[in-house]
Design a protein around this motif. Structure first.
Motif, PDB file in Angstrom:
ATOM      1  N   VAL A  62     -21.931  -1.187   7.224  1.00  0.00           N
ATOM      2  CA  VAL A  62     -21.535  -0.723   5.892  1.00  0.00           C
ATOM      3  C   VAL A  62     -21.849   0.756   5.690  1.00  0.00           C
ATOM      4  CG1 VAL A  62     -22.101  -0.969   3.442  1.00  0.00           C
ATOM      5  CG2 VAL A  62     -21.639  -2.997   4.819  1.00  0.00           C
ATOM      6  N   SER A  68     -15.235   2.557   4.829  1.00  0.00           N
ATOM      7  CA  SER A  68     -15.047   3.122   3.488  1.00  0.00           C
ATOM      8  C   SER A  68     -13.798   2.537   2.846  1.00  0.00           C
ATOM      9  CB  SER A  68     -14.945   4.645   3.539  1.00  0.00           C
ATOM     10  OG  SER A  68     -13.796   5.045   4.252  1.00  0.00           O
ATOM     11  N   ALA A  75     -15.520  -6.434   0.667  1.00  0.00           N
ATOM     12  CA  ALA A  75     -16.421  -7.045   1.643  1.00  0.00           C
ATOM     13  C   ALA A  75     -17.013  -8.301   1.029  1.00  0.00           C
ATOM     14  CB  ALA A  75     -17.527  -6.078   2.046  1.00  0.00           C
ATOM     15  N   TYR A  94     -23.970  -0.549  -3.861  1.00  0.00           N
ATOM     16  CA  TYR A  94     -23.674   0.419  -2.802  1.00  0.00           C
ATOM     17  C   TYR A  94     -22.212   0.307  -2.369  1.00  0.00           C
ATOM     18  CZ  TYR A  94     -23.895   2.977   1.600  1.00  0.00           C
ATOM     19  OH  TYR A  94     -23.658   3.871   2.613  1.00  0.00           O
ATOM     20  N   LEU A  95     -21.748  -0.924  -2.167  1.00  0.00           N
ATOM     21  CA  LEU A  95     -20.372  -1.108  -1.736  1.00  0.00           C
ATOM     22  C   LEU A  95     -19.399  -0.448  -2.700  1.00  0.00           C
ATOM     23  CD1 LEU A  95     -20.373  -4.818  -0.509  1.00  0.00           C
ATOM     24  CD2 LEU A  95     -19.969  -2.793   0.905  1.00  0.00           C
ATOM     25  N   TRP A  96     -19.556  -0.717  -3.993  1.00  0.00           N
ATOM     26  CA  TRP A  96     -18.580  -0.221  -4.954  1.00  0.00           C
ATOM     27  C   TRP A  96     -18.770   1.261  -5.294  1.00  0.00           C
ATOM     28  CZ3 TRP A  96     -13.953  -0.647  -6.326  1.00  0.00           C
ATOM     29  CH2 TRP A  96     -13.481  -0.109  -7.525  1.00  0.00           C
ATOM     30  N   LYS A  99     -19.105   3.386  -1.531  1.00  0.00           N
ATOM     31  CA  LYS A  99     -18.018   3.229  -0.570  1.00  0.00           C
ATOM     32  C   LYS A  99     -16.658   2.930  -1.197  1.00  0.00           C
ATOM     33  CE  LYS A  99     -20.284   3.709   3.377  1.00  0.00           C
ATOM     34  NZ  LYS A  99     -19.866   4.483   4.548  1.00  0.00           N
ATOM     35  N   VAL A 101     -15.696  -0.038  -2.168  1.00  0.00           N
ATOM     36  CA  VAL A 101     -15.337  -1.335  -1.607  1.00  0.00           C
ATOM     37  C   VAL A 101     -15.724  -2.434  -2.593  1.00  0.00           C
ATOM     38  CG1 VAL A 101     -15.841  -2.949   0.276  1.00  0.00           C
ATOM     39  CG2 VAL A 101     -15.558  -0.510   0.768  1.00  0.00           C
ATOM     40  N   PRO A 103     -17.022  -5.850  -4.009  1.00  0.00           N
ATOM     41  CA  PRO A 103     -17.922  -6.861  -3.451  1.00  0.00           C
ATOM     42  C   PRO A 103     -17.559  -8.292  -3.856  1.00  0.00           C
ATOM     43  CG  PRO A 103     -18.963  -5.804  -5.336  1.00  0.00           C
ATOM     44  CD  PRO A 103     -17.602  -5.168  -5.179  1.00  0.00           C
TER      45      PRO A 103
END
Length: 311
Positions: A62, A68, A75, A94-96, A99, A101, A103
């Motif tokens: 990740v 990204s 994810a 962190y993902l959103w 990155k 992304v 979740p």
């Protein structure tokens, strides 16, 4: 999560270009995932150490510059991953926020023993506590898996009914469910099972209220574009494909023939990655994997259907 963020994420999942990274190995699938990553079972002891190691692998994926939102739409996380961090931020945040992304969270607790040619999901006793916690973490949707091992009309009907019952509980919490009734790709009557599954899914989708949408995650079909009616159904946000035992090259080739479907690969995404690689080699291997899956999800082959390879 604000309504504005929900709208942005929903639009991304409906029309965005890319694929879903399935980073949700849990329980019995974790030792195999670690072994493929170059960490053998004899090198760690106990579940706690095992889950620490798989989290280190996920964190490396990740936090790689190759991972990204320009190619990875979303994810899927394991529950324990949701409660951990990537870097210094909670995993979903962190993902959103870092990155871009979206979740998702895996919510099933494994499978019952086979009956009528299928494996239903085990009960999820803590679901009423888990779903609000997921909302608090900023999770957009959920994923739950059951398995179809034969073209059994009664068994497949039971799988789909259970999937939609669970989806209803997820939708009540404002989350978007991914239904995953996986057809085992090695069964002799796979094509017949897929026809029964499609019919059962369409019947249940037609019963959903007009303001509700779900996603569907399916094995790559024997006949290309079999699931096109699901792609075009107004209650379906997205149809995504699992790799199901195919190599990444085989899965990419088959997916490229299915118009409107995108990948949600797990093992095929991490194929070739190793704990022993340098950061440069790891990032290059991951970048190549992400690019090939992205292309299969977004650049479709108009040619005739191929015969699926044997996993």
């Amino acid at each position: 999560m604000t309504d504005d963020v929900k709208r942005v994420q929903a639009e991304r999942m409906t029309t965005g270009k890319g694929f879903i990274a399935a980073l949700d190995q849990s329980g019995g699938s974790t030792p195999k995932a670690l072994a493929l990553y170059g960490i053998e079972p004899g090198s760690y002891s106990g579940d706690a150490e095992m889950f620490d190691l798989i989290h280190e692998m996920r964190t490396r994926i990740v936090m790689s510059p190759a991972f990204s939102g320009d190619r990875v739409l979303a994810a899927i996380l394991f529950e324990e991953t949701m409660e951990r961090s990537f870097g210094d931020r909670p995993a979903a945040a962190y993902l959103w926020h870092v990155k871009g992304v979206v979740p998702f969270l895996k919510i099933d607790q494994g499978l019952e023993d086979a009956r009528d040619g299928v494996q239903l999901m085990k009960p999820i006793p803590g679901l009423d506590e888990l779903l609000p916690r997921a909302v608090g973490h900023g999770i957009f949707g959920t994923k739950a898996r059951s398995v179809i091992g034969a073209a059994s009309e009664a068994g497949i009907a039971a799988v789909v009914a259970q999937q939609f019952e669970l989806a209803g509980r997820v939708l009540e919490r404002g989350l978007v469910p991914i239904l995953e009734p996986e057809v085992t790709v090695t069964i002799a009557d796979k094509a017949a099972a897929e026809e029964l599954l499609l019919s059962s899914l369409l019947a249940q989708l037609d019963e959903l209220p007009a303001d509700q949408r779900v996603m569907v995650k399916l094995s790559l079909p024997t006949v290309a574009n079999l699931y096109r009616p699901l792609v075009e159904h107004p209650r379906v946000m997205r149809v995504v494909a699992l790799s199901g035992g195919y190599s990444r090259a085989e899965a990419d080739a088959l997916l490229a023939e299915d118009t409107g479907e995108i990948a949600s690969f797990s093992r095929a995404l991490t194929e070739g990655l190793s704990a022993h690689q340098s950061d440069a080699d790891f990032d290059a291997t991951l970048d190549a994997a992400i690019q090939s899956i992205y292309e299969a999800s977004t650049q479709k082959d108009p040619g005739p259907a191929a015969t699926p390879a044997t996993p």
